[in-house]
Design a protein around this motif. Structure first.
Motif, PDB file in Angstrom:
ATOM      1  N   ARG A  82       0.844  -1.195   0.000  1.00 22.03           N
ATOM      2  CA  ARG A  82       0.000   0.000   0.000  1.00 22.03           C
ATOM      3  C   ARG A  82       0.884   1.251   0.000  1.00 22.03           C
ATOM      4  NH1 ARG A  82      -5.620   0.649   3.181  1.00 22.03           N
ATOM      5  NH2 ARG A  82      -6.180   2.616   2.227  1.00 22.03           N
ATOM      6  N   PRO A  83       1.276   1.717  -1.191  1.00 23.25           N
ATOM      7  CA  PRO A  83       2.197   2.857  -1.285  1.00 23.25           C
ATOM      8  C   PRO A  83       1.647   4.161  -0.702  1.00 23.25           C
ATOM      9  CG  PRO A  83       1.990   1.730  -3.398  1.00 23.25           C
ATOM     10  CD  PRO A  83       0.976   1.135  -2.487  1.00 23.25           C
ATOM     11  N   ASP A  84       0.324   4.297  -0.617  1.00 20.31           N
ATOM     12  CA  ASP A  84      -0.259   5.541  -0.101  1.00 20.31           C
ATOM     13  C   ASP A  84      -0.407   5.558   1.421  1.00 20.31           C
ATOM     14  OD1 ASP A  84      -2.252   3.542  -0.187  1.00 20.31           O
ATOM     15  OD2 ASP A  84      -3.848   5.039  -0.246  1.00 20.31           O
ATOM     16  N   ALA A  85       0.000   4.491   2.097  1.00 21.31           N
ATOM     17  CA  ALA A  85      -0.138   4.423   3.559  1.00 21.31           C
ATOM     18  C   ALA A  85       0.734   5.481   4.225  1.00 21.31           C
ATOM     19  CB  ALA A  85       0.260   3.039   4.060  1.00 21.31           C
ATOM     20  N   LYS A  86       0.217   6.016   5.329  1.00 24.15           N
ATOM     21  CA  LYS A  86       0.998   6.970   6.125  1.00 24.15           C
ATOM     22  C   LYS A  86       1.607   6.191   7.281  1.00 24.15           C
ATOM     23  CE  LYS A  86      -0.926  11.330   4.985  1.00 24.15           C
ATOM     24  NZ  LYS A  86      -0.946  12.685   5.484  1.00 24.15           N
ATOM     25  N   VAL A  87       2.925   6.216   7.361  1.00 24.10           N
ATOM     26  CA  VAL A  87       3.641   5.424   8.355  1.00 24.10           C
ATOM     27  C   VAL A  87       4.483   6.342   9.242  1.00 24.10           C
ATOM     28  CG1 VAL A  87       5.267   3.532   8.731  1.00 24.10           C
ATOM     29  CG2 VAL A  87       3.763   3.500   6.728  1.00 24.10           C
ATOM     30  N   VAL A  88       4.335   6.171  10.549  1.00 24.24           N
ATOM     31  CA  VAL A  88       5.149   6.896  11.517  1.00 24.24           C
ATOM     32  C   VAL A  88       6.049   5.891  12.212  1.00 24.24           C
ATOM     33  CG1 VAL A  88       5.119   8.230  13.656  1.00 24.24           C
ATOM     34  CG2 VAL A  88       3.441   8.710  11.875  1.00 24.24           C
ATOM     35  N   VAL A  89       7.346   6.189  12.246  1.00 21.51           N
ATOM     36  CA  VAL A  89       8.308   5.323  12.920  1.00 21.51           C
ATOM     37  C   VAL A  89       8.575   5.901  14.308  1.00 21.51           C
ATOM     38  CG1 VAL A  89      10.674   4.451  12.878  1.00 21.51           C
ATOM     39  CG2 VAL A  89       9.349   4.541  10.768  1.00 21.51           C
ATOM     40  N   LEU A  90       8.469   5.045  15.322  1.00 20.78           N
ATOM     41  CA  LEU A  90       8.744   5.428  16.712  1.00 20.78           C
ATOM     42  C   LEU A  90      10.021   4.756  17.178  1.00 20.78           C
ATOM     43  CD1 LEU A  90       5.390   4.934  18.649  1.00 20.78           C
ATOM     44  CD2 LEU A  90       6.415   7.074  17.973  1.00 20.78           C
ATOM     45  N   LYS A 104      13.622   7.593   3.943  1.00 22.72           N
ATOM     46  CA  LYS A 104      13.987   7.081   2.623  1.00 22.72           C
ATOM     47  C   LYS A 104      13.170   5.852   2.258  1.00 22.72           C
ATOM     48  CE  LYS A 104      18.718   8.645   1.913  1.00 22.72           C
ATOM     49  NZ  LYS A 104      20.128   8.249   1.842  1.00 22.72           N
ATOM     50  N   ILE A 105      12.881   5.018   3.257  1.00 15.92           N
ATOM     51  CA  ILE A 105      12.112   3.795   2.993  1.00 15.92           C
ATOM     52  C   ILE A 105      10.636   4.110   2.787  1.00 15.92           C
ATOM     53  CG2 ILE A 105      11.289   1.699   4.150  1.00 15.92           C
ATOM     54  CD1 ILE A 105      14.107   1.230   5.047  1.00 15.92           C
ATOM     55  N   GLY A 106      10.187   5.270   3.247  1.00 24.12           N
ATOM     56  CA  GLY A 106       8.807   5.646   2.999  1.00 24.12           C
ATOM     57  C   GLY A 106       8.014   6.045   4.223  1.00 24.12           C
ATOM     58  N   ALA A 107       8.661   6.203   5.370  1.00 28.87           N
ATOM     59  CA  ALA A 107       7.938   6.656   6.551  1.00 28.87           C
ATOM     60  C   ALA A 107       7.512   8.107   6.343  1.00 28.87           C
ATOM     61  CB  ALA A 107       8.813   6.538   7.795  1.00 28.87           C
ATOM     62  N   THR A 108       6.325   8.439   6.812  1.00 30.16           N
ATOM     63  CA  THR A 108       5.807   9.794   6.716  1.00 30.16           C
ATOM     64  C   THR A 108       6.473  10.695   7.741  1.00 30.16           C
ATOM     65  OG1 THR A 108       3.677   8.845   6.102  1.00 30.16           O
ATOM     66  CG2 THR A 108       3.685  11.156   6.732  1.00 30.16           C
ATOM     67  N   ASP A 109       6.716  10.137   8.925  1.00 28.36           N
ATOM     68  CA  ASP A 109       7.303  10.916  10.008  1.00 28.36           C
ATOM     69  C   ASP A 109       8.077   9.993  10.927  1.00 28.36           C
ATOM     70  OD1 ASP A 109       7.918  13.092  11.626  1.00 28.36           O
ATOM     71  OD2 ASP A 109       5.840  13.741  11.847  1.00 28.36           O
ATOM     72  N   TYR A 110       8.812  10.591  11.843  1.00 32.39           N
ATOM     73  CA  TYR A 110       9.686   9.877  12.760  1.00 32.39           C
ATOM     74  C   TYR A 110       9.554  10.548  14.112  1.00 32.39           C
ATOM     75  CZ  TYR A 110      14.174   8.088  14.452  1.00 32.39           C
ATOM     76  OH  TYR A 110      15.161   7.470  15.165  1.00 32.39           O
ATOM     77  N   LEU A 111       9.150   9.817  15.134  1.00 32.66           N
ATOM     78  CA  LEU A 111       8.976  10.383  16.470  1.00 32.66           C
ATOM     79  C   LEU A 111       9.817   9.619  17.479  1.00 32.66           C
ATOM     80  CD1 LEU A 111       5.078  10.765  16.547  1.00 32.66           C
ATOM     81  CD2 LEU A 111       6.749  12.576  16.142  1.00 32.66           C
ATOM     82  N   SER A 112      10.423  10.347  18.400  1.00 37.72           N
ATOM     83  CA  SER A 112      11.162   9.711  19.486  1.00 37.72           C
ATOM     84  C   SER A 112      10.205   9.386  20.622  1.00 37.72           C
ATOM     85  CB  SER A 112      12.257  10.644  20.006  1.00 37.72           C
ATOM     86  OG  SER A 112      13.248  10.819  19.030  1.00 37.72           O
ATOM     87  N   LYS A 113      10.438   8.244  21.264  1.00 37.94           N
ATOM     88  CA  LYS A 113       9.659   7.905  22.448  1.00 37.94           C
ATOM     89  C   LYS A 113      10.181   8.730  23.611  1.00 37.94           C
ATOM     90  CE  LYS A 113       8.454   3.111  21.482  1.00 37.94           C
ATOM     91  NZ  LYS A 113       8.671   1.733  21.895  1.00 37.94           N
ATOM     92  N   PRO A 114       9.412   9.128  24.541  1.00 37.36           N
ATOM     93  CA  PRO A 114       7.988   8.826  24.652  1.00 37.36           C
ATOM     94  C   PRO A 114       7.169   9.784  23.797  1.00 37.36           C
ATOM     95  CG  PRO A 114       8.685  10.084  26.551  1.00 37.36           C
ATOM     96  CD  PRO A 114       9.904   9.882  25.693  1.00 37.36           C
ATOM     97  N   ALA A 115       6.370   9.251  22.910  1.00 35.81           N
ATOM     98  CA  ALA A 115       5.452  10.050  22.100  1.00 35.81           C
ATOM     99  C   ALA A 115       4.047   9.704  22.560  1.00 35.81           C
ATOM    100  CB  ALA A 115       5.616   9.711  20.629  1.00 35.81           C
ATOM    101  N   LEU A 124       0.345  11.259  11.857  1.00 32.68           N
ATOM    102  CA  LEU A 124      -0.367  10.421  10.889  1.00 32.68           C
ATOM    103  C   LEU A 124      -1.280  11.237   9.978  1.00 32.68           C
ATOM    104  CD1 LEU A 124      -1.396   7.339  13.063  1.00 32.68           C
ATOM    105  CD2 LEU A 124       0.223   7.347  11.169  1.00 32.68           C
ATOM    106  N   LEU A 125      -1.889  12.282  10.519  1.00 33.86           N
ATOM    107  CA  LEU A 125      -2.904  13.019   9.770  1.00 33.86           C
ATOM    108  C   LEU A 125      -2.400  14.326   9.165  1.00 33.86           C
ATOM    109  CD1 LEU A 125      -5.988  12.431  12.097  1.00 33.86           C
ATOM    110  CD2 LEU A 125      -5.272  11.123  10.099  1.00 33.86           C
ATOM    111  N   SER A 126      -1.128  14.635   9.333  1.00 31.94           N
ATOM    112  CA  SER A 126      -0.600  15.881   8.771  1.00 31.94           C
ATOM    113  C   SER A 126      -0.528  15.771   7.259  1.00 31.94           C
ATOM    114  CB  SER A 126       0.779  16.185   9.345  1.00 31.94           C
ATOM    115  OG  SER A 126       1.717  15.236   8.904  1.00 31.94           O
ATOM    116  N   GLY A 127      -0.669  16.910   6.590  1.00 36.76           N
ATOM    117  CA  GLY A 127      -0.547  16.951   5.137  1.00 36.76           C
ATOM    118  C   GLY A 127       0.900  16.746   4.740  1.00 36.76           C
TER     119      GLY A 127
END
Length: 184
Positions: A82-90, A104-115, A124-127
Motif C-alpha cells: 500500500r504505497p499511499d499508507a501513512k507510516v510513523v516510525v517510533l 527514505k524507505i517511505g515513513a511519513t514521520d519519525y517520532l522519538s519515544k515517549p510520544a 499520521l494526519l498531517s498533510g
C-alpha cells in the motif's frame, strides 16, 4: 493540540501498530481507537509483516527496534502492498541516521519515544507539505553529541579504536563517554 485541530481520518481508518513493549502498545491502541482508528496490533517484525500482507493498513505506527529485527522491514512490507499508507516510525533511540533511513524507505514521520497519542495522531494526519511544530523538548547539545558518537560507533561495528580515529578523539576519552549513560 486539541481534538478539534486534528484533521479528519480518511475513508479507511485502518491502523497497524507494531511495538514489542506490550504495555505501551495496548495504551496507544486504546487512545487511537478513541480517536476513530480501527486498530490492529503486532508485537514483532514477523507479525507486522504478516498483517501488512494480509490487510495493508492506511496508517501505521512502527517501532524501529523490535526483539526479532528492524521495524523498517515492516515499513517496507507496508509500502509494497500500500504505497499511499501513512507510516510513523517510533523509537527510543532517536538518531539522525535512523530518521533519514526511515524517511527514505517511505515513513511519513519519525517520532522519538515517549510520544503520546496526540503526537502520533498529528503525525499520521498531517498533510505532506505541513511542517511539524518545533519540539516541546528538543535534544540538548550534549545529547546531540552523544547521539553522533553512538552513530559513528555503530557504523564502525562497535570498534572503539576505529571510532576514536574517525572522531579525532583520544581512545580513552571515547571509552569514558561510551561508559556513561546518555545525557538528557
Amino acid at each position: 493540540m486539541s481534538e478539534r485541530e486534528v484533521p479528519e481520518i480518511g475513508p479507511d481508518p485502518s491502523l497497524l501498530i507494531v511495538d514489542d513493549d506490550e504495555a505501551f502498545l495496548r495504551r496507544l491502541a486504546r487512545a487511537m481507537e478513541k480517536r476513530g482508528f480501527e486498530v490492529e496490533l503486532a508485537l514483532s517484525v514477523a507479525e507486522g509483516k504478516a498483517q501488512a500482507s494480509a490487510r495493508p493498513p492506511a496508517y501505521a505506527v512502527v517501532d524501529l527496534r523490535l526483539e526479532d529485527g528492524n521495524g523498517l522491514d515492516v515499513v517496507e512490507a507496508i509500502r509494497e502492498k500500500r504505497p499511499d499508507a501513512k507510516v510513523v516510525v517510533l523509537t527510543g533511540y532517536g538518531a539522525i541516521a535512523t530518521a533519514v533511513a526511515a524517511v527514505k524507505i517511505g515513513a511519513t514521520d519519525y517520532l522519538s519515544k515517549p510520544a503520546d497519542a496526540n503526537d502520533v495522531t498529528a503525525a499520521l494526519l498531517s498533510g505532506s507539505g505541513d511542517l511539524p511544530p518545533p519540539p516541546d523538548n528538543p535534544m540538548s547539545a550534549d545529547r546531540v553529541r552523544w547521539e553522533h558518537i553512538q552513530r559513528v560507533y555503530q557504523l564502525c561495528d562497535r570498534n572503539v579504536s576505529e571510532t576514536a580515529r574517525r572522531l579525532n578523539m583520544h581512545r580513552r576519552t571515547l571509552q569514558r563517554i561510551l561508559a556513561k549513560r546518555s545525557p538528557k
